[in-house]
Motif scaffolding. Structure first.
Motif, PDB file in Angstrom:
ATOM      1  N   GLN A  31       0.828  -1.201   0.000  1.00 63.15           N
ATOM      2  CA  GLN A  31       0.000   0.000   0.000  1.00 63.15           C
ATOM      3  C   GLN A  31       0.866   1.256   0.000  1.00 63.15           C
ATOM      4  O   GLN A  31       0.564   2.243  -0.686  1.00 63.15           O
ATOM      5  CB  GLN A  31      -0.905   0.009   1.256  1.00 63.15           C
ATOM      6  N   TYR A  70       2.274   1.776  -3.436  1.00 61.33           N
ATOM      7  CA  TYR A  70       1.245   2.285  -4.335  1.00 61.33           C
ATOM      8  C   TYR A  70       1.001   3.775  -4.081  1.00 61.33           C
ATOM      9  O   TYR A  70       0.833   4.565  -5.023  1.00 61.33           O
ATOM     10  CB  TYR A  70      -0.063   1.525  -4.149  1.00 61.33           C
ATOM     11  N   MET A  72      -5.660  -0.661  -3.816  1.00 66.74           N
ATOM     12  CA  MET A  72      -5.523  -0.260  -2.417  1.00 66.74           C
ATOM     13  C   MET A  72      -6.839  -0.444  -1.660  1.00 66.74           C
ATOM     14  O   MET A  72      -6.859  -0.964  -0.535  1.00 66.74           O
ATOM     15  CB  MET A  72      -5.070   1.197  -2.338  1.00 66.74           C
ATOM     16  N   SER A  92      -7.343  -3.414   1.235  1.00 66.89           N
ATOM     17  CA  SER A  92      -7.720  -3.057   2.599  1.00 66.89           C
ATOM     18  C   SER A  92      -8.960  -3.819   3.039  1.00 66.89           C
ATOM     19  O   SER A  92      -9.028  -4.355   4.150  1.00 66.89           O
ATOM     20  CB  SER A  92      -7.975  -1.552   2.702  1.00 66.89           C
TER      21      SER A  92
END
Length: 395
Positions: free
Chosen positions: A130, A133, A163, A167
């Motif tokens: 993450q 990214y 992302m 999550s």
């Protein structure tokens, strides 16, 4: 339920194909350091994921091997980030990569040796990805400003959606099955995560390719609209700009002002000092003129020693002031060439008119050119404001 092993195999095949495409892309854009890092980073990332999928098929897991494999994949992702930052001409400091690498190594090492947990290793790995990214998205902003939004849309959308998906799946996994024995355990989350990874990696591969293609296209467009000698907009760019400003002035009932200027006795400069000196004088003039005009004005080299400026002014007095500011700047800034100092002056012909229906670029240019001729005939190194034939001059 989706077959996780089949999805993993398909992902590896797509990544291998992607590596091949990026190697070819590297050879095409061999002058781009960023493209090179994309090819190398994707290869390392592919190797890490492939080894990770293989390692999860083993009955016994070596903790150090697990950490090394995961770090290999993450290093590939960091190389992709570095490639994007280099491509955007906005590199990150080394400390950024060290912080992410340290966080990943410590987290993966802890949950592989001290508190063995595949789930938490997935969480740490996902958090690290993450971060990569997020860093990439910050550099896509600069690439979009330079090369256009179209070139970054696919990659930006892919990373943003990944992302969000990552999550959500991590939270789902922690809530439904906190303990995993392997990535191939029968759980609904892992196959969905693999399917999402398959989609995101596929689009990301082509997203990076589109970045290089978009940059090449933008560079060609800039070259087509840029004068190679002075690095100013050329005549094509100038004609497009004045057409847009004519339409805008007509729509908002504003004035349109055009000035044409060229170097006085430029032929004497070439005859006395040579054509190389003449080119140096033109470059110097372009630099000085660019500094003399305001950001909202538009300066271009339209041919030979002739330059043009579209001024945004409210009346004739402001036009004369702006044109004289340019003329004086050229006069006082002498060019030094080896041991020779060359002084040049310019004559400026300008015109100011209301952008009424029927007024076009040709009429403006002819009026400004006629005013330039009058400035030359009156002794040079001066500004003359002319009138557009058959159209009312706005004074």
């Amino acid at each position: 339920m989706l077959d996780t092993k089949s999805l993993a195999t398909a992902l590896v095949l797509i990544l291998v194909i992607g590596c091949t495409l990026h190697i070819v892309n590297w050879r095409i854009h061999r002058d781009s350091v960023g493209v090179k890092w994309w090819a190398l980073g994707l290869a390392v990332h592919t190797a890490g994921l492939t080894l990770s999928f293989w390692e999860n098929t083993l009955a016994v897991h070596d903790p150090l091997c697990v950490v090394a494999i995961n770090m290999l994949s993450l290093c590939g992702s960091l190389m992709l980030v570095h490639g994007t930052a280099t491509f955007a001409e906005r590199p990150f400091p080394l400390s950024v990569y060290l912080v992410i690498g340290s966080f990943s190594a410590i987290g993966l090492g802890w949950f592989a040796t001290v508190d063995d947990s595949i789930t938490m290793r997935v969480v740490v790995f996902a958090a690290s990805l993450q971060l990569t990214y997020l860093l990439t998205l910050t550099r896509l902003f600069y690439i979009a400003r330079r090369d256009g939004m179209a070139s970054v849309f696919v990659l930006g959308t892919s990373l943003s959606s990944t992302m969000v998906m990552m999550s959500g799946l991590v939270v789902w996994q922690l809530m439904t099955q906190p303990a995993l024995g392997s990535l191939y355990d029968p759980t609904p989350v892992i196959p969905l995560a693999m399917l999402g990874l398959l989609a995101s990696e596929s689009t990301a591969i082509f997203g990076y390719l589109l970045l290089s293609a978009g940059h090449s296209q933008a560079r060609l467009e800039r070259l087509a609209h840029c004068d190679a000698l002075t690095d100013l907009p050329n005549r094509r760019a100038f004609e497009q700009e004045i057409a847009q400003r004519l339409n805008s002035a007509r729509k908002h009932d504003r004035l349109i002002a055009l000035a044409i200027f060229d170097i006085d006795h430029f032929k004497q400069v070439n005859d006395k000092h040579g054509h190389d000196a003449g080119d140096a004088v033109l470059r110097h003039l372009g630099t000085v003129a660019a500094q003399a005009v305001r950001p909202r004005d538009f300066l271009a080299r339209v041919g030979g020693e002739e330059f043009a400026v579209i001024f945004e002014v409210e009346d004739a007095a402001e036009l004369v002031t702006a044109a004289n500011r340019l003329r004086v700047a050229v006069e006082i800034e002498r060019i030094k060439l080896d041991e020779t100092e060359i002084a040049v002056t310019v004559s400026v012909g300008a015109v100011l008119a209301q952008s009424v229906p029927g007024l076009d670029f040709g009429q403006l240019y002819r009026a400004a050119d006629q005013a330039l001729y009058q400035a030359k005939a009156a002794g040079r190194n001066q500004v003359v404001v002319g009138e557009v034939e058959r159209l009312e001059l706005a004074a």
